[in-house]
Structures are given as C-alpha cells and as structure tokens.
Design an enzyme around this catalytic site. Structure first.
Site, short mmCIF file in Angstrom:
data_model
loop_
_atom_site.label_atom_id
_atom_site.label_comp_id
_atom_site.label_asym_id
_atom_site.label_seq_id
_atom_site.Cartn_x
_atom_site.Cartn_y
_atom_site.Cartn_z
N CYS A 121 -0.15 -6.64 -1.89
CA CYS A 121 -0.48 -7.72 -1.17
C CYS A 121 -2.02 -8.08 -1.58
O CYS A 121 -2.46 -7.11 -2.20
CB CYS A 121 -0.49 -7.67 0.26
SG CYS A 121 -0.75 -9.13 1.42
N LYS A 196 9.04 -9.16 8.17
CA LYS A 196 7.70 -8.67 8.62
C LYS A 196 7.14 -9.66 9.67
O LYS A 196 7.04 -10.78 9.23
CB LYS A 196 6.72 -8.42 7.32
CG LYS A 196 5.46 -7.91 7.89
CD LYS A 196 4.73 -7.75 6.38
CE LYS A 196 3.25 -7.10 6.90
NZ LYS A 196 2.41 -7.05 5.70
N ARG A 206 -4.99 -1.91 10.68
CA ARG A 206 -6.29 -3.03 9.94
C ARG A 206 -7.38 -2.15 9.87
O ARG A 206 -8.34 -2.40 9.09
CB ARG A 206 -6.50 -3.98 11.09
CG ARG A 206 -4.91 -5.06 11.18
CD ARG A 206 -5.14 -6.14 10.38
NE ARG A 206 -3.85 -6.64 10.28
CZ ARG A 206 -3.28 -7.56 11.11
NH1 ARG A 206 -4.13 -8.32 11.92
NH2 ARG A 206 -1.95 -7.97 10.91
N ARG A 218 -2.14 -14.19 10.98
CA ARG A 218 -1.16 -13.95 9.96
C ARG A 218 0.10 -14.65 10.28
O ARG A 218 1.14 -14.73 9.55
CB ARG A 218 -0.68 -12.79 9.53
CG ARG A 218 -2.00 -11.83 9.24
CD ARG A 218 -1.93 -10.77 7.88
NE ARG A 218 -2.50 -9.56 7.91
CZ ARG A 218 -3.90 -9.68 7.43
NH1 ARG A 218 -4.43 -11.04 6.92
NH2 ARG A 218 -4.68 -8.46 7.33
N LYS A 249 9.90 -4.73 9.55
CA LYS A 249 8.51 -4.22 9.95
C LYS A 249 8.24 -4.79 11.09
O LYS A 249 8.06 -6.23 11.05
CB LYS A 249 7.65 -4.00 8.82
CG LYS A 249 6.19 -3.47 8.86
CD LYS A 249 5.20 -3.79 7.91
CE LYS A 249 3.90 -3.23 8.21
NZ LYS A 249 3.00 -3.30 7.32
N TYR A 314 3.90 7.57 9.46
CA TYR A 314 2.63 8.49 9.51
C TYR A 314 2.90 9.73 9.97
O TYR A 314 2.37 10.79 10.01
CB TYR A 314 1.66 7.82 10.31
CG TYR A 314 1.33 6.40 9.77
CD1 TYR A 314 0.49 6.16 8.74
CD2 TYR A 314 1.87 5.46 10.21
CE1 TYR A 314 0.01 5.12 8.07
CE2 TYR A 314 1.46 4.15 9.95
CZ TYR A 314 0.57 3.94 8.68
OH TYR A 314 0.50 2.89 8.04
ZN ZN Z 1 -1.30 -8.66 3.45
#
Ligand code: ZN
Length: 326
Positions: A121, A196, A206, A218, A249, A314
């Site tokens: 991305c 997504k 972020r 977004r 996601k 994670y």
């Molecule tokens: Zn992006």
C-alpha cells in the site's frame, strides 16, 4: 433420532480426553502470520504505546526478531515499513533501496525457513498518509494501481515470498498479477486484503505504522462496516483477478463475513486480528478484568472456527509459547 433421556450431549464433555477427541477446531503455529514494523536507523527499538510488546524495529533488530520467531516455530511474517522520508507519491514504497526492500534482503541473507510476506500500500510512504495518489482530496484509482504494481514487483525482486496488497483500489489484483508475471514472478502468490472495512479497530496500528491520514478518512476505498453482501462482491472480484488467498480485516467483529466468504468461495482464507482487537484484550488483561491468555486463545479459535485458515495476529509469539507449554 432419540431425544433426552436417551440422548445426552454432556456425555462427550465429562472426560477431558474425550473432549480432545471430538474437538472441531485446533489452532496451530502453522496458522499464524506475525506482523513486524520496520523502522530506519540502527539498534532502534521502540515499543508502540498502545500495543504492549509490539515494537518498531530497525533492520538489524528485525533480523534478530526473525531468528527468535523461527526458534519459536513461527513460519511467516508480514512486513510494514516506516520510511525515513515520505513524499506525495510514496517513492520509498517502490525504491530498490526502500526500507522494506532492504529489510527483505537482510532477513533473506540471515534467516532460513521464514516466509516473508509484504504489505503493499502507499499510506505508510506518502506525506499525506493516504493510500494513493491524490488529486485535490480524491484518491486516484488507476494512477495509484500503477504505483502499487511497481511496489509489488520491487518487493518480489528483493526476495519477498508472497505479496499482500492492502490498498483496496479497484483492479489492483489484476494489474499486480500481470506485473509480477511479466517480471518473472509467476509463482509468487497474492494474498489480497479483499474485504477490508473502514474500521475504528485500526487505531493503534496508525501509531505503529505512522500512517494517519493528514485529512479525511479511508471511507472512499475501504468498506462500510454495515455491509456484508458487498463483501462477497469484493471477494469475487479479487478471486477473478487472480488472488490466491483472500483476507477479511478486521477479524473478531467480522466472523459472519469470514464465514460467508469461506462458505461461498471455498478459497484459502485469511483474517487479520487487527491492532485494536489486540490492544483491547491486552488492556483488559492488564487491568485484571479478563484472563488475557484465555481470551487470546478463545478469540483466535473463534476466528479459525468461522472459516479462517490463516490468521495475522500480534499474539503469534504468545500463542507459540502457550502451545509449547500445553
Ligand atoms: Zn493504505
């Protein structure tokens, strides 16, 4: 079929060995992908304040981390880059000496038996923090896609094993597939972030990836959280364009989406347990409000039970340690 008192569903629950025999979903290390954040500099290691135990790491420390992952039995990572310089067109994303390209080469030269996946991305690389090229406040689709192709090909040239486009531009899977094939990478698979959502659960990421947009949000490319039929259309278009694995996601709040995508397309399906999901479990665990380890395992088993074959999380290291103890 007999009913109570002949039928007793609890019969299979009294003995722990019987419970083990009839268990339907088993989480293993093979299911996990561990996300890593690559930062510039040397011997740099900075914990992300909203994500305990998750760090931005310089390349030398990434290599050390990868060795530890292999020793824990984790077999796959996904890399996110924090470049030294950002600009309007995200140049570092497709530069031969970009942060990710350098990281891939360093890992490949020093660590064996680890699959390197790269996130594709532009938002980590643009000065404005948006996922593509801007005209005014509009993210231009096709112009962005041509840069994503360059980014994907440069990752493959550096040695990436699998490419994961996360941008949600239309048509990018088709173009990236073409770009990889034309450059001699026809055997490199694509795991597309097919479904997504524009989610509030990305908040801590972020900070980790330093990719907060300078203005706006977004929502012009990521999906509306209220939609599920649209998820099928997104998955279908990425599959028809050549995606080998499709991803949903976030994961935990979207189990219905994972299930419907898996049921309908029967494709290898990944789910990303995102930063906010991780941080909420960590925070509640820290406060003593929940049993962190138990909820960690439950959250991941639920994602797998819904239909995910692959989970980006994670918690991968914690899970590996937990499974080794059991
Ligand atoms: Zn992006």
């Amino acid at each position: 079929m007999a009913n109570y008192p002949e039928k007793r569903l609890r019969r299979l629950r009294y003995n722990p060995i019987v419970r083990d025999l009839v268990r339907e979903t088993i989480l293993t290390k093979n299911d996990l992908i561990y996300p890593l954040f690559v930062a510039p500099g040397e011997n740099f290691r900075k914990e992300i304040s909203s994500m305990p135990n998750v760090y931005q790491l310089s390349i030398d420390n990434i290599v050390k981390e990868c060795k530890e992952l292999v020793s824990l039995g984790i077999k796959a990572i996904i890399l996110f880059g924090i470049p030294e310089h950002k600009d309007e067109v995200g140049s570092d994303a497709y530069s031969e000496n970009g942060i990710i390209q350098k990281a891939i080469r360093a890992i490949k030269s020093k660590v064996k038996n680890l699959l390197i996946i790269t996130d594709v991305c532009l938002c980590e690389y643009t000065s404005h923090g948006h996922c593509g090229i801007l005209k005014g406040e509009e993210i231009l689709n096709d112009e962005t896609v041509s840069l994503l192709v360059k980014e994907a090909v440069s990752h493959a040239k550096a040695g990436a094993d699998l490419i994961a486009p996360s941008d949600m531009m239309d048509g990018r899977i088709l173009e990236i597939r073409k770009g990889l094939d034309e450059n001699g990478f026809k055997n490199i698979p694509i795991m597309s972030y097919a479904v997504k959502y524009a989610s509030g659960y990305y908040g801590p990421f972020r900070e980790a990836a330093e990719s907060t947009p300078a203005f706006g949000d977004r929502k012009s490319h990521q999906m509306d959280v209220a939609n599920s039929l649209e998820a099928l259309r997104e998955a279908e278009s990425d599959i028809s364009e050549g995606a080998d694995i499709i991803m949903v996601k976030p994961a935990g709040a979207y189990l219905d989406i994972i299930k419907s995508v898996k049921d309908k397309y029967q494709m290898p399906t990944a789910a990303y347990q995102v930063s906010g999901e991780y941080s909420m479990i960590k925070a509640a665990g820290k406060l003593g409000w929940i049993d962190e380890e138990r909820v960690m395992m439950e959250s991941l088993i639920a994602i797998k039970r819904a239909g995910a074959d692959i989970i980006l999380t994670y918690f991968a290291k914690d899970v590996a340690k937990y499974l080794d103890r059991k």
